[in-house]
Design an enzyme around this catalytic site. Structure first.
Site, short mmCIF file in Angstrom:
data_model
loop_
_atom_site.label_atom_id
_atom_site.label_comp_id
_atom_site.label_asym_id
_atom_site.label_seq_id
_atom_site.Cartn_x
_atom_site.Cartn_y
_atom_site.Cartn_z
N HIS A 1 0.78 -1.30 0.12
CA HIS A 1 0.03 0.19 0.09
C HIS A 1 0.87 1.29 -0.02
CE1 HIS A 1 -2.94 2.71 2.16
NE2 HIS A 1 -3.55 2.48 1.01
N GLU B 1 -0.12 -0.47 -4.58
CA GLU B 1 -1.11 0.20 -4.85
C GLU B 1 -0.72 1.47 -4.60
OE1 GLU B 1 -4.39 2.98 -3.13
OE2 GLU B 1 -2.40 2.66 -2.44
N ASP C 1 -1.68 6.36 -5.60
CA ASP C 1 -2.41 7.36 -5.71
C ASP C 1 -2.12 8.45 -6.75
OD1 ASP C 1 -4.22 6.28 -3.33
OD2 ASP C 1 -1.96 6.56 -2.47
N HIS D 1 -0.63 10.89 -1.91
CA HIS D 1 -1.59 10.09 -1.51
C HIS D 1 -2.83 11.44 -1.19
CE1 HIS D 1 -4.65 9.20 1.72
NE2 HIS D 1 -4.70 8.09 0.93
N GLU E 1 -4.95 4.14 -7.88
CA GLU E 1 -6.26 4.80 -7.29
C GLU E 1 -6.37 6.06 -7.86
OE1 GLU E 1 -6.51 5.05 -2.88
OE2 GLU E 1 -7.99 6.41 -3.17
O1 G3P Z 1 -6.79 1.55 -2.34
C1 G3P Z 1 -6.84 1.23 -0.88
C2 G3P Z 1 -6.63 2.50 -0.27
O2 G3P Z 1 -5.41 2.95 -0.69
C3 G3P Z 1 -7.52 3.35 -0.38
O3 G3P Z 1 -7.65 4.37 0.70
O4 G3P Z 1 -6.96 6.76 1.78
O5 G3P Z 1 -5.45 4.76 1.74
O6 G3P Z 1 -5.93 5.96 -0.52
P1 G3P Z 1 -6.44 5.50 0.79
MG MG Z 2 -4.89 4.71 -1.74
#
Ligand code: G3P
Ligand code: MG
Length: 248
Positions: free
Chosen positions: A9, A37, A39, A52, A112
């Site tokens: 993550h 993962e 953003d 993020h 994301e």
């Molecule tokens: O994609 C899972 C997670 O990343 C979603 O929430 O706020 O950590 O980007 P966040």
């Molecule tokens: Mg995320």
């Protein structure tokens, strides 16, 4: 036991500054994850960048929103020192740089789209164009808390996998997903413990269950036992150890 896909993550963010080049590199060096993962946002001058939050305060030495920075201005920010002085000197990556990295390392990428606080115009098409230019439509799958964006994405690019992120229980989720054209569901893991029937429901609709952000051993074990398809964790090393112990 079936082994789910294991994703780090925001890179290996449990140990390294989230969404930094170092955190991505360390996924390869220190874990056996299948992918990462991350953003994506758009700068004032139209560059896709990896970060993020919509604003830079929490994880850099700057202030204000990404949408108000040019890419060159953002590059001046240090995105490592907030985590620990030893990580000073990390700088923001563009989406293209992250795609290059994933192509080279063969890591899967769950991208994301961060378009629910700031509504970045055209983000879906920009992501599609970059992924297509890299020839990576099979290696990248997208998700968002903005389900209208995911609907648009799927219409614009049917060959890429889309996912609906959510973190609260829904009324009539079965009817909700029937109306959606998404491929996958991305629930916060507690929601699968609150409504255990959801895993089978999603699977019966041909959707994958990609859950987040599962950081402790007990809950990682629980999610593997429930048969989810993908687990996203800050503690990418622990995630891999537990999966290795439990899965075929
Ligand atoms: O994609 C899972 C997670 O990343 C979603 O929430 O706020 O950590 O980007 P966040
Ligand atoms: Mg995320």
């Amino acid at each position: 036991m079936k082994k789910p896909l294991l994703l780090a993550h925001r890179g290996f963010s449990g140990k390294y500054p989230e969404n930094s080049p170092l955190a991505f590199q360390k996924v390869c060096e220190e874990t056996h994850c299948d992918g990462i993962e991350s953003d994506v946002h758009i700068t004032k001058d139209g560059k896709l960048v990896i970060f993020h939050d919509a604003s830079v305060e929490r994880t850099s030495n700057g202030t204000g929103f990404i949408k108000d920075y040019t890419y060159e201005e953002l590059l001046q920010l240090d995105i490592g020192a907030w985590k620990s002085p030893e990580f000073a000197g990390q700088h923001i990556w563009t989406f293209d740089e992250l795609l290059d990295f994933c192509k080279q390392t063969k890591l899967l990428l769950n991208m994301e789209l961060k378009n629910y606080e700031v509504f970045y115009e055209g983000l879906e098409q920009r992501v599609i164009d970059a992924v297509t230019a890299h020839g990576m439509t099979d290696q990248v799958f997208v998700s968002s808390f903005n389900h209208i964006s995911m609907q648009n994405f799927k219409t614009l690019c049917p060959e890429m996998q889309t996912g609906l992120l959510y973190d609260k229980p829904y009324l009539d989720i079965d009817k909700y997903i029937e109306r959606s054209n998404a491929d996958n569901m991305h629930p916060r893991y507690m929601l699968l413990q609150y409504q255990p029937e959801l895993v089978d429901l999603y699977h019966s609709r041909g959707m994958k269950v990609n859950t987040w952000t599962v950081n402790d051993e007990e809950n990682i074990r629980d999610m593997i036992s429930r048969g989810v398809d993908c687990i996203i964790s800050n503690n990418a090393d622990l995630l891999c150890q537990v999966a290795e112990d439990m899965c075929d």
